[in-house]
Write a protein that holds these residues in place. Structure first.
Motif: not given
Lengths: 335, 335
Positions: A21-27, A110-116, A324-335
């Protein structure tokens, strides 16, 4: 982007909704799933009532799935979710020790998440809380040995754990006896040095999770860690007494300065004003409270500290959303 | 022999009466003393009602005085009690660090009590409980480093501490807030890493008592000990997580065998049957429960263990009476 929560009606699910509810995550869409028992109930989210659906057997039409329904459900269904195109951020222990599954605390690795390869594991709550506090010290001074004693809240066992504490406490105050279903023994006014199953080496799985997961998150396979994990009669927030032997000596003042600038940490360390980490002040807080920082009496140049972190937040829901926020900020999840 | 209790109406006083009732100590008279507020009340003892008298300013006509009315009263009055011919077994911290005052746990250094010059000090509760469990291991394997994290009950702060927990818990369950008079913060469902006053080195006095007193009781002035002392919402019995580095390696089986034959210890260590030390089982028990014995992951050949001991008994009343018994058995007190 479409987000799904599996296990939406549990204690962590409740916190996931609140954090999102309070997250900057775009969805654009939030889907809620739970067991058939909870399906059909509605949960409020940003002014709407969302209906909880039965977790399907196969794929879920979402870009990211925040799974918090236990290891057996994750183990059985996550492969189908990944095959369906979703990234799974799993709060259970099902995949944490798989070499191809990153285990992530965003403040640390956080960077390890990008290798998923479809699944990212969220660490054990006790480990995540300690990692936020200890990693900045490790990077600067090199942790040689780490000894942890925990003071773990009943909500570590979910909403049922809290209920058992509250109901049992009422019973004891009324002169009756508390019963134990969730915990191995009655927890009101008691201390239980037993969380998760005992292993062949005499440690519990909870204790070994702190050892195994700290090594994986820090990227230090040989880090020397020990833990005693203890359940106590509190509702939420895990506290931990931590003793650190360091490669390079640190003074308490240096450690405080370093931790004041560390992400996810709130230094709460002014004994003269009775300021130190406590569940009373750390519950509901995103940051992990760190205090009682002093030179170790057993490791010269080492440190002893006390931390308190809301294990439903940094130890579970918050960390998952931050991934999830980290992935989105690094382009690894759509907006 | 005439026995006197000073502080008969407090939490430890209550336990002293109960322990004396079952003690093999030979005595013909029991005198009870307390503050003017409690004087005149009667307390039952072996079928009689004993009247509590006001603690006098000067000598007390007794052969042995069990003092448990706080450090300031002991400091002010004990010299007069000794001058009057009594042996004083003092439960406060007033004399523990005086070189001419033995600090005694009978299972460890009973013979030191025979060297007294009028006053014998009873150790801090946390220290006494750890000492009973650790000393047999120290004698056999040599403790090099000892790290203690405590889980301390509210009755460590006396009956008032227990009342504050019980009343505060009722308030919280009724939707109100708990208040704090005895403790620095509300204790219900909370954890407070602060017992006794903070010292210049960042440790509390409670933590340093474990360091200083373990050294004195073991007769090892250079023993390397550290402690984190934490108050938790339990009523009685202190638990402690203890990590030991040893000079000579010990296996958990060897340690268990050794401790099974150790005085004052009950090995409670069968995780498969959910048997380990807990306040629920240790409260009211004379022996200190020791369990969770396993090889240390940070000190190869070292040990980790968990202990639970009723701090009103072994940590206070029982230990004091055992010192008197030891003196009488060795002819240092009359029959």
């Amino acid at each position: 982007m479409r987000v799904a929560i599996v296990g939406a009606t549990g204690a962590v699910g409740h916190e996931l909704l609140s954090v999102l509810e309070r997250s900057p995550l775009q969805f654009t869409e939030l889907q809620l799933y739970a067991s058939p028992r909870s399906a059909g109930t509605t949960l409020p989210f940003r002014g709407q009532d969302l209906t909880v659906q039965v977790t399907p057997e196969g794929a879920i039409p979402a870009d990211v799935i925040l799974a918090s329904a236990g290891a057996s459900i994750s183990k059985a269904l996550a492969p189908a979710w990944v095959a369906g195109g979703a990234v799974v951020i799993d709060n259970s222990s099902a995949f944490r020790y798989d070499d191809h599954v990153p285990l992530v605390v965003p403040e640390v690795n956080g960077e390890a998440a990008l290798q998923h390869q479809g699944i990212i594991a969220n660490p054990n709550c006790t480990t995540a809380i300690a990692a936020v506090a200890v990693y900045p010290l490790h990077r600067q001074y090199g942790v040689r040995r780490m000894i942890v004693s925990t003071y773990q809240a009943t909500s570590g066992a979910g909403a049922k754990g809290m209920d058992e504490l509250l109901e049992g406490t009422r019973a004891v105050l009324d002169g009756a006896e508390a019963t134990a279903q969730v915990f191995a023994h009655p927890i009101p006014f008691n201390v239980i040095p037993h969380i998760d199953a005992f292993q062949a080496n005499g440690y519990t799985k909870e204790e070994m999770k702190v050892v195994w997961e700290t090594r994986k998150i820090f990227g230090e396979p040989d880090l020397v860690v020990s833990c005693t994990a203890v359940r106590i009669p509190t509702l939420r927030t895990h506290s931990e007494a931590i003793t650190l032997e360091l490669e390079r000596p640190a003074t308490p003042d240096e450690a405080r300065d370093l931790l004041r600038g560390a992400p996810g940490v709130e230094v709460r360390d002014n004994p003269g004003d009775k300021l130190y980490p406590m569940p009373l002040t750390a519950s509901g807080k995103y940051a992990v409270e760190v205090g009682r920082i002093r030179e170790s009496l057993v490791f010269p140049g080492g440190l002893e500290l006390f931390v308190a972190g809301d294990q439903l937040l940094k130890g579970a829901a918050l960390n998952a959303v931050q991934i999830a926020e980290y992935l989105q900020q690094h382009g690894a999840l759509p907006q």
